[in-house]
Design an enzyme around this catalytic site. Structure first.
Site, PDB file in Angstrom:
ATOM      1  N   SER A  90       0.778  -0.556  -0.179  1.00  0.00           N
ATOM      2  CA  SER A  90      -0.274  -0.309   0.019  1.00  0.00           C
ATOM      3  C   SER A  90       0.831   0.968   0.217  1.00  0.00           C
ATOM      4  O   SER A  90       1.938   1.361  -0.672  1.00  0.00           O
ATOM      5  CB  SER A  90      -1.120  -0.126   1.735  1.00  0.00           C
ATOM      6  OG  SER A  90      -1.874   1.321   0.862  1.00  0.00           O
TER       7      SER A  90
ATOM      8  N   TYR B 195      -5.166   6.291  -7.250  1.00  0.00           N
ATOM      9  CA  TYR B 195      -3.871   5.565  -6.663  1.00  0.00           C
ATOM     10  C   TYR B 195      -4.022   5.613  -5.495  1.00  0.00           C
ATOM     11  O   TYR B 195      -4.215   4.678  -4.417  1.00  0.00           O
ATOM     12  CB  TYR B 195      -2.554   6.677  -6.304  1.00  0.00           C
ATOM     13  CG  TYR B 195      -1.272   5.696  -6.035  1.00  0.00           C
ATOM     14  CD1 TYR B 195      -1.201   5.027  -6.863  1.00  0.00           C
ATOM     15  CD2 TYR B 195      -0.876   6.636  -5.126  1.00  0.00           C
ATOM     16  CE1 TYR B 195       0.111   4.547  -6.433  1.00  0.00           C
ATOM     17  CE2 TYR B 195       0.345   6.010  -4.668  1.00  0.00           C
ATOM     18  CZ  TYR B 195       0.785   5.417  -4.959  1.00  0.00           C
ATOM     19  OH  TYR B 195       1.557   4.476  -4.667  1.00  0.00           O
TER      20      TYR B 195
END
Ligand SMILES: NC(=O)c1ccc[n+]([C@@H]2O[C@H](COP(=O)([O-])OP(=O)(O)OC[C@H]3O[C@@H](n4cnc5c(N)ncnc54)[C@H](O)[C@@H]3O)[C@@H](O)[C@H]2O)c1
Length: 328
Positions: A156, A171
Site C-alpha cells: 500500500s 492511486y
C-alpha cells in the site's frame, strides 16, 4: 542457509524499483522467484519484456533461481498464468508479493474515466486477481491434506493510508482498498494456512518519487541509504518466512523505521436515543473533535498549520492541481 530456502515466491512488478529489490533479496535468501513485470511506463503504457528478464539474469548470475513472466496483473487470465508459471516451474507457490502499480496523477476534476479505471485495475483489482488465483491453489492443496505456511504480502502507500495526496484520487483509493483487502484476506484465508499482510513503503527512491523534493539528490557514498528502494525488502522477506506469526497487519516502512498501523479508529461521538433531526446534528456534530485533512497534509509535509500555514498548504494544492488542468 537462507531465511527463505525452499520457498517459491511470485513478485508482481518486480522488474524495477522496490519489487526488483525484493526479487534480488528474496533470491539471495534462498527463494525461487517468479519475476513478474510487463515493463510498462509509469502510466501503464507500452511494455518491455526485457525488464523482467534482466532481473532474472541478475539473480541467476548471483547463483539464485528465478523465472520471468511478463503478464499484466490487470488481466484476469494473466494473473492466473503468473501463478501457473510458479506451479509449472517450481511445483508449488508459497508466497505472493503484490507490488505492481501505475500512477495517473491528475486533479479529480480533470481525471477521466479511463485514467481512474487503469490505476484501480493494476493496484486494486490486480492485487485481488493474483491473490485469488493463488488462493484457489492453496485451498486445493490444503484440502488434499498438505499443511504448509503460505503468505501474501500486499503493498500500500501512505497516500491512501495516512496522508492521501491531492491529484492521487485513484492511486490513494486503490491503496486504501489494498489495506482493507489485507484484513479480509487474513480473516478468510487463515483457514487454509495463509497469512495476509501489507507493507506501506515511503520515500523510496524509484521513478515514482524522483520528483519529490530531496529524492533526486545523490545517495550517500557509503553507509545506510534510507531512501534506497531496498529498505522494505527485508520486512517483506520476514513476512514471507514460514515461521512468521503475523497476519492482517499493515506495516509502514520508511528508511530504518517499521511501524505497525492501527488503521481507521473510532473517534469522539454524539448519541441520542432516537432518530436525529438535521438541526440537532448541525448543533452538536461540529463540536466533536475531527481530523482536518489540511492538517494531515501539513503533518505529512512536516510543516505547522497556523493560519499562514493553511494558506501555504492551499497554495501548494492549487499549484499541483493546476498542472494539466482542463485537459482530458
Ligand atoms: N517508491 C515509493 O516511495 C513508494 C511509496 C509508497 C508506496 N509505494 C508502492 O511500492 C510499490 C512499488 O513502487 P515503485 O516505487 O517501485 O514503482 P516502480 O514504477 O519503480 O515499479 C513498479 C513496477 O510495476 C510494474 N507494473 C506496472 N503495471 C503492471 C501490471 N499491470 N502488471 C505487472 N506489473 C506492472 C512496472 O512495469 C514497474 O516495473 C507500488 O505498489 C507503490 O504503490 C512506493
Amino acid at each position: 542457509m537462507g531465511s527463505l530456502d525452499g520457498r517459491v515466491v511470485l513478485i508482481t512488478g518486480a522488474g524495477r524499483g522496490i519489487g526488483r529489490e525484493e526479487a534480488l533479496f528474496f533470491a539471495a535468501e534462498g527463494a525461487k522467484v517468479v519475476v513478474n513485470d510487463p515493463g510498462v511506463a509509469i502510466d501503464g503504457s507500452g511494455g518491455d519484456a526485457g525488464v523482467a528478464g534482466a532481473v532474472v539474469e541478475e539473480i541467476v548470475a548471483r547463483g539464485g533461481q528465478a523465472v520471468a513472466n511478463t503478464d499484466s496483473v490487470a488481466d484476469w487470465r494473466g494473473a492466473q498464468r503468473m501463478v501457473d508459471a510458479a506451479l509449472r516451474t517450481y511445483g508449488d507457490l508459497h508466497v505472493v508479493v503484490n507490488n505492481a502499480t501505475i500512477e495517473r496523477n491528475r486533479a479529480l476534476v480533470d481525471l477521466n474515466e479511463e485514467e481512474f479505471d487503469d490505476v484501480i485495475a493494476v493496484k486494486l483489482k490486480g492485487t485481488f486477481s493474483v491473490t485469488r488465483w493463488a488462493a484457489r491453489h492453496w485451498r486445493e492443496r490444503f484440502e488434499a491434506g498438505i499443511r504448509v505456511d503460505r503468505a501474501v504480502i500486499n503493498t500500500s502507500s501512505g497516500s491512501g493510508l495516512l496522508n492521501p495526496l491531492p491529484t492521487q484520487a485513484s492511486y490513494a483509493a486503490g491503496n486504501a482498498g489494498v489495506a482493507a483487502m489485507t484484513i479480509i484476506g487474513a480473516l478468510e484465508l487463515g483457514r487454509y494456512g495463509v497469512r495476509v499482510n501489507c507493507i506501506s513503503p515511503s520515500m523510496a527512491r524509484t521513478r515514482l518519487t524522483l520528483e519529490v523534493p530531496g529524492m533526486g539528490e545523490e545517495p550517500p557514498a557509503d553507509g545506510f541509504d534510507p531512501l534506497h528502494p531496498s529498505t522494505s525488502a527485508p520486512i517483506a522477506a520476514y513476512l514471507a518466512t514460514a515461521a512468521c506469526p503475523l497476519t492482517g497487519q499493515v506495516l509502514s516502512v520508511r528508511g530504518g523505521s517499521v511501524a505497525v498501523n492501527h488503521g481507521w479508529s473510532r473517534g469522539g461521538h454524539v448519541h441520542k436515543d432516537g432518530r436525529w433531526t438535521v438541526g440537532e446534528l448541525a448543533a452538536q456534530l461540529p463540536e466533536v473533535p475531527m481530523d482536518d485533512p489540511f492538517g494531515k497534509l501539513a503533518d505529512a509535509l512536516g510543516s505547522a498549520l497556523g493560519r499562514t500555514g493553511h494558506a501555504r498548504i492551499q497554495e501548494m494544492i492549487n499549484a499541483l492541481l493546476d498542472q494539466g488542468a482542463h485537459s482530458g
